[in-house]
Design an enzyme around this catalytic site. Structure first.
Site, PDB file in Angstrom:
ATOM      1  CB  SER A 227      50.645  37.412  43.075  1.00 60.65           C
ATOM      2  OG  SER A 227      50.828  37.553  44.473  1.00 60.65           O
ATOM      3  CB  CYS A 282      45.803  33.261  36.173  1.00 57.52           C
ATOM      4  SG  CYS A 282      44.492  32.026  36.134  1.00 57.52           S
ATOM      5  CD  GLU A 385      50.507  36.781  36.404  1.00 63.25           C
ATOM      6  OE1 GLU A 385      49.577  36.142  35.890  1.00 63.25           O
ATOM      7  OE2 GLU A 385      50.774  36.726  37.628  1.00 63.25           O
TER       8      GLU A 385
END
Length: 500
Positions: A227, A282, A385
């Site tokens: 992250s 991702c 996200e």
């Protein structure tokens, strides 16, 4: 008895000694299937000491012999593909075909590393000055480390350790404690392939191990994927300690859909790119940006039934499942919380998968696919996200408005455009401020001989993963200037040398 997972140090499995462990779940059943040891500082120190002792001899091994280890490693990966995929699916939850893709994408980087002799060549200039030759020597850094995420437990460790080791370094791998078995299996295969003991060590752990790596004086470089907040933390602390650091963080990948696009192709692409691996990628497309009302309306007509028809199942149910469970109970709650927030913010939840439950797997971490329409850029489901099976449709009136959405977002990992217009595609690729671009390609992950890396707050550091950048990151250049006596005696010179 619960399976115990320790560490892999100096070529062998060793039990953890810290007394601290973490549970490893089967995401499909919700059951604890193993306990993984969490390393203490002394255990990490031992692994680094072994790596430091083994590294000089490995760096002195000629590049062709190092490359042969990777030739063998690739063969072993093919041999054990089914075993690796099954172990990966059991701990992560992704389908078996997706798990094999995880392994293969890492294998391709190992294949690229067979070209190590070419990648490690320096430069040479004869006669750079009177009787002077000059050459450069790329050399290994020493002991380097990788901190890798749960979502690709085979691919990303190989993206890190393959080029690092091929370049002559020793490697400390700290994988995710959520799915640690495959990284341990990869270390076993590297030793079987001929890698000397101590060159690849796997240290399982949590933040204590991460901080130990960041602060250890013998670690020269660190690679990280995860992250953005953690990427920024690791980059800042690692650099402050004088280390070379590359960190790859979060993403919010857009797909711009032009009015001339083939919308059946677009809908199929969005299904795979948005919901594959339950959205825990991702490079997942999480934002669809149709340009024009007619485009948006037609897209929703095609997309909605496809999303409703997605097959969700545990990996053991067969290879026709579209995606499986999320990795943990906490991840499931987090994703559901985002969906709740999107509804509260006024987005239209066209397909609601929050109440999905699978018969016989009620305790698993499953969630159905969710599809939002009329999402706006001020909503948390757009800005942040989600990392789950949630696709947001943000309608744009014009191409410029769609382009601006992607360009103004804080993340810049991947982006895609679907169009039949070469001029629009060329303009898009030229102007977009995002690291990886797809033109009629939904997930633009570069092949192993190109480099992977995001821009803006998706990437921290100057060099990308795999490809030529990886060898640059894991080496430093020494430049040698030499003069040999020619029989002509020169007097001393006291001014700075110039090329007269």
């Amino acid at each position: 008895m619960t399976k115990q997972i320790g560490h892999f140090i100096d070529g062998q499995h060793v039990a953890g000694t810290s007394g601290r462990t973490a549970d490893v779940y089967n995401p499909a059943t919700g059951e604890v299937q193993a306990e993984v040891a969490l390393a203490s500082q002394s255990e990490l120190d031992n692994a680094i000491a072994n790596a430091k002792a083994a590294q000089p001899k490995w760096a002195a091994t000629n590049p062709q012999k190092r490359a042969r280890v990777f030739m063998n490693f690739v063969q072993l990966l093919h041999r054990d593909m089914d075993k690796l995929a099954e172990a990966l699916s059991r701990e992560h939850g992704k389908t078996l075909p997706d798990a094999k893709g995880d392994v293969i994408r890492g294998l391709e980087v190992a294949e690229f590393c067979i070209g190590t002799p070419h990648m490690m060549k320096g430069e040479f200039s004869e006669g750079a000055g009177p009787g002077i030759d000059m050459h450069s020597m790329p050399q290994a850094l020493g002991v380097v480390a990788g901190i890798t995420p749960f979502n690709f437990p085979a691919m990303i460790p190989m993206w890190k350790f393959c080029p690092a080791i091929a370049a002559g370094n020793a490697f400390i791998l700290k994988p995710s404690e959520r799915d640690p078995s495959v990284p341990m299996m990869l270390a076993e295969l590297m030793v079987e392939a001929g890698l000397p003991n101590g060159i690849l060590n796997v240290v399982n752990g949590d933040k204590e191990a991460v901080d130990g790596i960041l602060d250890h004086q013998d670690i020269e470089a660190i690679g990280f994927v995860g992250s953005t907040p953690i990427a920024e933390y690791i980059y800042t602390r690692g650099c402050a300690n004088g280390k070379r650091v590359q960190c790859f963080g979060g993403a919010k990948n857009h797909m711009i859909i032009m009015p001339d696009a083939d919308l059946d192709q677009v809908a199929d692409a969005l299904i795979g790119a948005g919901y594959g691996a339950a959205g825990e990628r991702c490079m997942a497309i999480s934002v669809a940006v149709p340009v024009g009302k007619e485009t948006a309306d037609r897209l929703m007509e095609k997309l909605t039934p496809r999303v409703e028809a997605l097959k969700i199942a545990p990996y053991s149910a067969g290879s026709d499942a579209d995606f499986g469970p999320l990795v943990t109970k906490e991840a499931l709650a987090r994703v559901k919380g985002y969906v709740d927030a999107g509804v509260e913010a006024g987005a239209d939840l066209v397909v609601d998968g929050r109440k999905f439950s699978m018969q016989g797997y009620e305790d698993g971490f499953f969630m159905g696919a969710c599809l939002f329409d009329n999402v706006t850029k001020d909503m948390s489901i757009y800005k942040e996200e989600i990392f789950g099976p949630v696709l947001s449709v943000v309608r744009a009136k014009t191409y410029e408005e769609g382009l601006d959405l992607a360009m103004s977002h804080e993340y810049g990992n991947g982006v895609s455009i679907y169009t039949r217009d070469g001029d629009a595609a060329r303009d898009f690729a030229s102007r977009i401020n995002i690291g990886m671009v797809g033109i009629n390609v939904p997930i633009p992950v570069p092949l192993a001989y190109y480099t992977f890396g995001g821009w803006k707050r998706s990437g921290f550091g100057d060099l990308n993963q795999h490809g030529a950048d990886a060898f640059k990151f894991y080496t430093r250049t020494k430049t040698v200037t030499s003069r040999w006596p020619s029989g002509i005696k020169d007097g001393a010179e006291f001014s700075i040398p110039t090329m007269n």
